[in-house]
Write an enzyme that holds these catalytic residues in place. Structure first.
Site, short mmCIF file in Angstrom:
data_model
loop_
_atom_site.label_atom_id
_atom_site.label_comp_id
_atom_site.label_asym_id
_atom_site.label_seq_id
_atom_site.Cartn_x
_atom_site.Cartn_y
_atom_site.Cartn_z
CB CYS A 1 -0.93 -0.01 1.21
SG CYS A 1 -1.90 -1.53 1.32
CG HIS B 1 -2.65 3.98 5.45
ND1 HIS B 1 -2.50 3.96 4.09
CD2 HIS B 1 -2.68 2.67 5.85
CE1 HIS B 1 -2.43 2.70 3.67
NE2 HIS B 1 -2.55 1.90 4.71
CG HIS C 1 -6.53 0.19 1.01
ND1 HIS C 1 -5.55 0.72 0.20
CD2 HIS C 1 -5.90 -0.18 2.16
CE1 HIS C 1 -4.39 0.65 0.80
NE2 HIS C 1 -4.58 0.12 2.00
#
Length: 390
Positions: free
Chosen positions: A157, A282, A316
């Site tokens: 990520c 995040h 995400h």
């Protein structure tokens, strides 16, 4: 100083910067929907999809035919003129390509294996290059006929955040005069089922920092940023990286690696926590990630700096998340947008988390500086400080 000379992106919020800005302010993502058929178990899931038609891969690059690369083409189309100008100005060997991805063309690989199981052979249009993790940068370099540095980073990520940092370093080291950086991840079944097997995929619409948060929703996206030394309104003021290597899929319980990345980014930008006007967290909506990130933000910023996660709007986007959220930060600064609100309509805010200033009502950033965090599996962390200079 390294500047954001041009930015193009597509995600569940929209197919261009104007659509994305409007959706971001409305707090509604047209591409964020419930879909069937993605899990091996019989359960629908929320996914963030890019809607509408995507550009076709040119026939002479058919070995690179994947939805992932089509997403890159859609982002590139928005900044084609400044990219071509940079190539003409600096030369084909002086423009670098650095992409980030975590799935590349795995969706095409999944379809090919399914075809193999049913028919005993791969489909005629399948090429293994489609799913290689290095393919996004190779595709972009061949498409633009570039001969400078070209490579792909895959650190889960934080992939495309690290691609931005790498492009910055290539320019500062003299290896390039411009860098096209960013990344893409397209929807595929592997990560959806993988996160579900980890019991980290939400049963509903994800709720970052919510009391009953239970996991992520995955989205697809691409974002491309042209970095140069040519003065522009928005600059990459600082960047920080760390790797705490605490656990394969969980952050350090005290967030020490994340904290180091943030501090490094602020120090490189010659800024203090009080100089930051907004934090793009995040904020994955998993119980552990939000707990740890809130603790880190509280230690460094207290409850003074507005912050929120945009992952309930985009999903995400995995390897594309860092560049997507840097691009959203650029959009907020260039268009003077209100800060993205955290949505607690599904579940109330988790008041057990360390006290941070989550954005819940309409407010503007008081200072034109944004910190964008990307924290990945294996404790692979990246933080970017982006600021408006005019």
């Amino acid at each position: 100083m390294i500047y954001f000379s041009a930015v193009g992106m597509v995600n569940a919020l929209g197919n261009n910067n104007a659509q994305i800005a409007a959706s971001l302010m409305a707090g509604v993502a047209p591409g964020m929907t419930v879909q069937e058929g993605w899990l091996t178990e019989d359960r629908p899931v929320w996914l963030g999809s890019v809607t509408g038609d995507l550009p076709a891969i040119p026939a002479d690059l058919s070995a690179h035919r994947s939805r992932n690369n089509q997403l890159l083409l859609a982002a590139l189309a928005q900044i084609e003129a400044p990219v071509n100008d940079a190539i003409a100005r600096y030369g084909k060997d002086r423009v670098a390509i650095v992409m980030g991805t975590s799935t590349s063309g795995i969706a095409e690989g999944e379809d090919a294996v399914r075809h193999l199981q049913q028919h005993g052979e791969f489909p005629a249009d399948y090429d293994y290059q489609q799913q290689e993790l290095g393919d996004p940068s190779q595709f972009m370099a061949q498409l633009l006929d570039l001969s400078g540095p070209a490579y792909t980073l895959s650190t889960a990520c934080s992939s495309s955040a690290k691609a931005i940092i790498s492009g910055k370093r290539l320019i500062e080291s003299g290896l390039a005069d411009a860098a096209l950086v960013g990344g893409a991840d397209s929807l595929c079944r592997m990560p959806v089922n993988g996160f579900n097997s980890l019991e980290s995929y939400s049963l509903g619409h994800c709720t970052p920092f919510g009391q009953n948060r239970d996991g992520i929703n995955i989205g697809e996206a691409s974002a491309l940023i042209l970095l140069t030394r040519e003065p522009a309104d928005i600059a990459l003021l600082g960047a920080g990286e760390s790797s705490d290597a605490w656990h394969m899929s969980a952050p350090h319980p005290e967030g020490l690696g994340a904290e180091r990345a943030i501090i490094m980014a602020l120090e490189q930008a010659c800024l203090r926590p009080g100089d930051v006007g907004y934090i793009n967290a995040h904020g994955t909506a998993t119980p552990l990630n939000d707990q740890v990130e809130a603790a880190v933000i509280h230690r460094l910023f207290g409850n003074r700096t507005p912050c929120s996660s945009t992952k309930h709007l985009t999903g995400h986007t995995l390897g594309a998340a860092g560049a997507t959220e840097a691009a959203l930060s650029w959009l907020i600064l260039t268009q003077n947008l209100a800060l993205p609100r955290q949505d607690f309509s599904i579940t109330p805010r988790d008041i057990s988390l360390p006290d941070i200033r989550l954005v819940e009502t309409t407010e503007m950033a008081e200072k034109p500086v944004i910190l964008s965090n990307s924290f990945a599996f294996g404790g692979n962390n990246a933080s970017l400080v982006i600021g408006r200079l005019s």
